[in-house]
Design a protein around this motif. Structure first.
Motif, PDB file in Angstrom:
ATOM      1  N   ALA A   1       0.844  -1.085  -0.030  1.00 47.58           N
ATOM      2  CA  ALA A   1       0.014   0.047   0.066  1.00 47.58           C
ATOM      3  C   ALA A   1       0.910   1.209   0.136  1.00 47.58           C
ATOM      4  O   ALA A   1       0.544   2.317  -0.753  1.00 47.58           O
ATOM      5  N   LEU A   2       1.905   1.204   0.702  1.00 50.28           N
ATOM      6  CA  LEU A   2       2.628   2.359   0.833  1.00 50.28           C
ATOM      7  C   LEU A   2       3.482   2.698  -0.482  1.00 50.28           C
ATOM      8  O   LEU A   2       3.662   3.734  -1.084  1.00 50.28           O
ATOM      9  N   GLY A   3       3.684   1.458  -1.180  1.00 47.34           N
ATOM     10  CA  GLY A   3       4.507   1.682  -2.554  1.00 47.34           C
ATOM     11  C   GLY A   3       3.573   2.151  -3.649  1.00 47.34           C
ATOM     12  O   GLY A   3       4.250   3.383  -4.316  1.00 47.34           O
ATOM     13  N   ASN A   4       2.472   1.888  -3.538  1.00 47.11           N
ATOM     14  CA  ASN A   4       1.628   2.410  -4.603  1.00 47.11           C
ATOM     15  C   ASN A   4       1.175   3.722  -4.174  1.00 47.11           C
ATOM     16  O   ASN A   4       0.847   4.868  -5.138  1.00 47.11           O
ATOM     17  N   LEU A   5       0.908   3.966  -2.776  1.00 42.59           N
ATOM     18  CA  LEU A   5       0.328   5.327  -2.593  1.00 42.59           C
ATOM     19  C   LEU A   5       1.658   6.421  -2.686  1.00 42.59           C
ATOM     20  O   LEU A   5       1.484   7.548  -3.045  1.00 42.59           O
ATOM     21  N   THR A   6       2.846   5.978  -2.617  1.00 39.98           N
ATOM     22  CA  THR A   6       4.057   6.983  -3.001  1.00 39.98           C
ATOM     23  C   THR A   6       3.926   7.258  -4.416  1.00 39.98           C
ATOM     24  O   THR A   6       4.015   8.624  -4.853  1.00 39.98           O
ATOM     25  N   ASP A   7       3.339   6.553  -5.131  1.00 36.30           N
ATOM     26  CA  ASP A   7       3.418   6.899  -6.710  1.00 36.30           C
ATOM     27  C   ASP A   7       2.046   7.847  -6.980  1.00 36.30           C
ATOM     28  O   ASP A   7       2.176   8.968  -7.610  1.00 36.30           O
ATOM     29  N   ARG A   8       0.914   7.444  -6.049  1.00 32.01           N
ATOM     30  CA  ARG A   8       0.043   8.419  -6.163  1.00 32.01           C
ATOM     31  C   ARG A   8       0.234   9.636  -5.876  1.00 32.01           C
ATOM     32  O   ARG A   8      -0.375  10.812  -6.235  1.00 32.01           O
ATOM     33  N   ILE A   9       1.108   9.988  -4.755  1.00 32.14           N
ATOM     34  CA  ILE A   9       1.465  11.208  -4.194  1.00 32.14           C
ATOM     35  C   ILE A   9       2.297  11.824  -5.026  1.00 32.14           C
ATOM     36  O   ILE A   9       2.299  13.087  -5.376  1.00 32.14           O
ATOM     37  N   PHE A  10       3.472  11.259  -5.414  1.00 32.01           N
ATOM     38  CA  PHE A  10       4.531  12.059  -6.041  1.00 32.01           C
ATOM     39  C   PHE A  10       4.974  11.971  -7.508  1.00 32.01           C
ATOM     40  O   PHE A  10       5.679  12.869  -8.100  1.00 32.01           O
ATOM     41  N   ARG A  11       4.090  11.087  -8.373  1.00 35.70           N
ATOM     42  CA  ARG A  11       4.481  11.018  -9.513  1.00 35.70           C
ATOM     43  C   ARG A  11       3.460  11.916 -10.251  1.00 35.70           C
ATOM     44  O   ARG A  11       2.157  12.195  -9.768  1.00 35.70           O
ATOM     45  N   ALA A  12       3.573  12.147 -11.731  1.00 33.37           N
ATOM     46  CA  ALA A  12       2.717  13.036 -12.669  1.00 33.37           C
ATOM     47  C   ALA A  12       1.384  12.141 -12.783  1.00 33.37           C
ATOM     48  O   ALA A  12       1.283  10.976 -12.524  1.00 33.37           O
ATOM     49  N   PRO A  13       0.439  12.904 -12.932  1.00 34.10           N
ATOM     50  CA  PRO A  13       0.346  14.311 -13.193  1.00 34.10           C
ATOM     51  C   PRO A  13       0.275  15.245 -12.049  1.00 34.10           C
ATOM     52  O   PRO A  13       0.161  16.350 -12.152  1.00 34.10           O
ATOM     53  N   GLY A  14       0.241  14.793 -10.761  1.00 32.56           N
ATOM     54  CA  GLY A  14       0.049  15.663  -9.625  1.00 32.56           C
ATOM     55  C   GLY A  14      -0.291  15.129  -8.412  1.00 32.56           C
ATOM     56  O   GLY A  14      -0.392  13.652  -8.312  1.00 32.56           O
ATOM     57  N   VAL A  15       0.060  15.584  -7.350  1.00 32.39           N
ATOM     58  CA  VAL A  15      -0.170  15.110  -6.047  1.00 32.39           C
ATOM     59  C   VAL A  15      -1.511  14.494  -5.717  1.00 32.39           C
ATOM     60  O   VAL A  15      -2.560  15.208  -5.996  1.00 32.39           O
ATOM     61  N   PHE A  16      -1.766  13.409  -5.345  1.00 30.08           N
ATOM     62  CA  PHE A  16      -2.893  12.619  -5.112  1.00 30.08           C
ATOM     63  C   PHE A  16      -3.407  12.180  -6.469  1.00 30.08           C
ATOM     64  O   PHE A  16      -4.434  11.403  -6.494  1.00 30.08           O
ATOM     65  N   GLU A  17      -2.969  12.457  -7.529  1.00 30.00           N
ATOM     66  CA  GLU A  17      -3.654  11.986  -8.936  1.00 30.00           C
ATOM     67  C   GLU A  17      -2.439  11.367  -9.769  1.00 30.00           C
ATOM     68  O   GLU A  17      -2.452  10.978 -10.823  1.00 30.00           O
ATOM     69  N   GLY A  18      -1.238  10.894  -9.006  1.00 26.70           N
ATOM     70  CA  GLY A  18      -0.294  10.278  -9.799  1.00 26.70           C
ATOM     71  C   GLY A  18      -0.593   8.812 -10.189  1.00 26.70           C
ATOM     72  O   GLY A  18      -1.395   8.387  -9.509  1.00 26.70           O
ATOM     73  N   ALA A  19      -0.062   8.588 -11.209  1.00 30.86           N
ATOM     74  CA  ALA A  19      -0.099   7.262 -11.894  1.00 30.86           C
ATOM     75  C   ALA A  19       0.886   6.212 -11.472  1.00 30.86           C
ATOM     76  O   ALA A  19       2.177   6.613 -11.277  1.00 30.86           O
ATOM     77  N   VAL A  20       0.436   4.890 -11.138  1.00 33.64           N
ATOM     78  CA  VAL A  20       1.351   3.897 -10.606  1.00 33.64           C
ATOM     79  C   VAL A  20       2.191   3.437 -11.607  1.00 33.64           C
ATOM     80  O   VAL A  20       1.755   3.045 -12.824  1.00 33.64           O
ATOM     81  N   VAL A  21       3.600   3.155 -11.560  1.00 32.42           N
ATOM     82  CA  VAL A  21       4.397   2.470 -12.379  1.00 32.42           C
ATOM     83  C   VAL A  21       4.315   0.967 -12.387  1.00 32.42           C
ATOM     84  O   VAL A  21       4.487   0.153 -11.511  1.00 32.42           O
ATOM     85  N   ASP A  22       3.686   0.285 -13.470  1.00 31.30           N
ATOM     86  CA  ASP A  22       3.436  -1.062 -13.622  1.00 31.30           C
ATOM     87  C   ASP A  22       4.520  -1.480 -14.689  1.00 31.30           C
ATOM     88  O   ASP A  22       4.766  -0.842 -15.340  1.00 31.30           O
ATOM     89  N   PHE A  23       4.968  -2.817 -14.335  1.00 28.99           N
ATOM     90  CA  PHE A  23       6.149  -3.278 -15.563  1.00 28.99           C
ATOM     91  C   PHE A  23       6.181  -4.696 -15.700  1.00 28.99           C
ATOM     92  O   PHE A  23       6.910  -5.076 -16.584  1.00 28.99           O
ATOM     93  N   ILE A  24       5.597  -5.423 -14.818  1.00 29.92           N
ATOM     94  CA  ILE A  24       5.529  -6.934 -14.914  1.00 29.92           C
ATOM     95  C   ILE A  24       4.268  -7.482 -15.799  1.00 29.92           C
ATOM     96  O   ILE A  24       3.081  -7.183 -15.241  1.00 29.92           O
ATOM     97  N   ALA A  25       4.382  -7.977 -17.231  1.00 30.94           N
ATOM     98  CA  ALA A  25       3.335  -8.089 -17.819  1.00 30.94           C
ATOM     99  C   ALA A  25       3.506  -9.389 -18.503  1.00 30.94           C
ATOM    100  O   ALA A  25       3.894  -9.800 -19.259  1.00 30.94           O
ATOM    101  N   PRO A  26       2.541 -10.385 -17.833  1.00 33.25           N
ATOM    102  CA  PRO A  26       2.223 -11.597 -18.029  1.00 33.25           C
ATOM    103  C   PRO A  26       1.145 -11.679 -19.087  1.00 33.25           C
ATOM    104  O   PRO A  26       0.533 -10.759 -19.500  1.00 33.25           O
ATOM    105  N   LYS A  27       1.270 -12.841 -20.063  1.00 36.07           N
ATOM    106  CA  LYS A  27       0.468 -12.855 -21.100  1.00 36.07           C
ATOM    107  C   LYS A  27      -1.063 -12.903 -20.573  1.00 36.07           C
ATOM    108  O   LYS A  27      -1.267 -13.698 -19.526  1.00 36.07           O
ATOM    109  N   ASN A  28      -2.071 -12.117 -21.227  1.00 31.53           N
ATOM    110  CA  ASN A  28      -3.591 -12.165 -21.020  1.00 31.53           C
ATOM    111  C   ASN A  28      -3.744 -11.569 -19.351  1.00 31.53           C
ATOM    112  O   ASN A  28      -4.756 -12.280 -18.778  1.00 31.53           O
ATOM    113  N   TYR A  29      -2.849 -10.886 -18.945  1.00 34.67           N
ATOM    114  CA  TYR A  29      -3.198 -10.534 -17.719  1.00 34.67           C
ATOM    115  C   TYR A  29      -2.714  -9.163 -17.332  1.00 34.67           C
ATOM    116  O   TYR A  29      -1.820  -8.635 -17.990  1.00 34.67           O
TER     117      TYR A  29
END
Length: 200
Positions: free
Chosen positions: A138-166
């Motif tokens: 929860a802290l990891g994703n909340l950090t993205d929500r707070i500090f990443r673009a486009p703004g505070v409390f509206e940030g987009a979470v960084v995802d990068f593990i991409a299984p097939k059909n998931y």
């Protein structure tokens, strides 16, 4: 009168002891109660250690993939079955709820508060691990929500593990899922956060 006071016990009577707390239907002596406190503190330490590790792994992994992989072609790990592909996700899984980023932010913050309050009654190591995974994720994703673009409390979470059909996910999501599965298992086994075991 004196005999009645001796049997009933009064606050001024040296024979009248304070009521002893009970656990699992049995009286707990002051010595046992004091011994429980260090056990509880150890479980809390386990919770926060697991949370710190989960949070650190998530944070470092996101920093690396953003620096090295973002805006690059996806990297195949197991052919089409598993790839590394960086996306910015303002919503939940499958991009659901992209317009409600702030709602997901508030939910993550509420989960953190609930876990912190529950920690006071924690005497079970498996529960400490499960809640630690939930807290770190929860802290990891909340950090993205707070500090990443486009703004505070509206940030987009960084995802990068991409299984097939998931849906693409990250290590914080993995920690949350693993913590949730462990909680379900503990609940089915009748184990409460305070260490009480229910045998139905």
């Amino acid at each position: 009168m004196a005999e009645a006071e001796r049997i009933i016990g009064t606050p001024d009577s040296p024979e009248a002891g304070a009521a002893e707390p009970e656990k699992d239907g049995e009286a707990v002596t002051p010595a046992e109660e004091s011994a429980e406190r260090p056990r509880g503190r150890r479980r809390i330490a386990v919770l926060f250690a697991v949370a710190a590790l989960a949070y650190a792994f998530d944070l470092v992994s996101k920093l690396l993939v953003v620096a090295k992989l973002e805006h690059q072609d996806s990297i195949e790990i197991l052919g089409d079955w598993l790839k590394l592909e960086v996306i910015r996700n303002p919503g939940a899984a499958w991009g659901i709820g992209e317009a409600f980023t702030i709602v997901f932010t508030l939910i993550a913050a509420a989960v953190i508060v609930v876990i912190a309050r529950l920690a006071k009654k924690l005497y079970s190591t498996p529960w400490a691990i499960a809640l630690g995974l939930l807290l770190g994720g929860a802290l990891g994703n909340l950090t993205d929500r707070i500090f990443r673009a486009p703004g505070v409390f509206e940030g987009a979470v960084v995802d990068f593990i991409a299984p097939k059909n998931y849906p693409v996910f990250n290590l914080a999501d993995s920690a949350i899922v693993c913590g949730g599965i462990l909680i379900v298992i503990l609940s089915f086994r009748g184990i409460d956060p305070d260490g009480t075991v229910h045998k139905d």
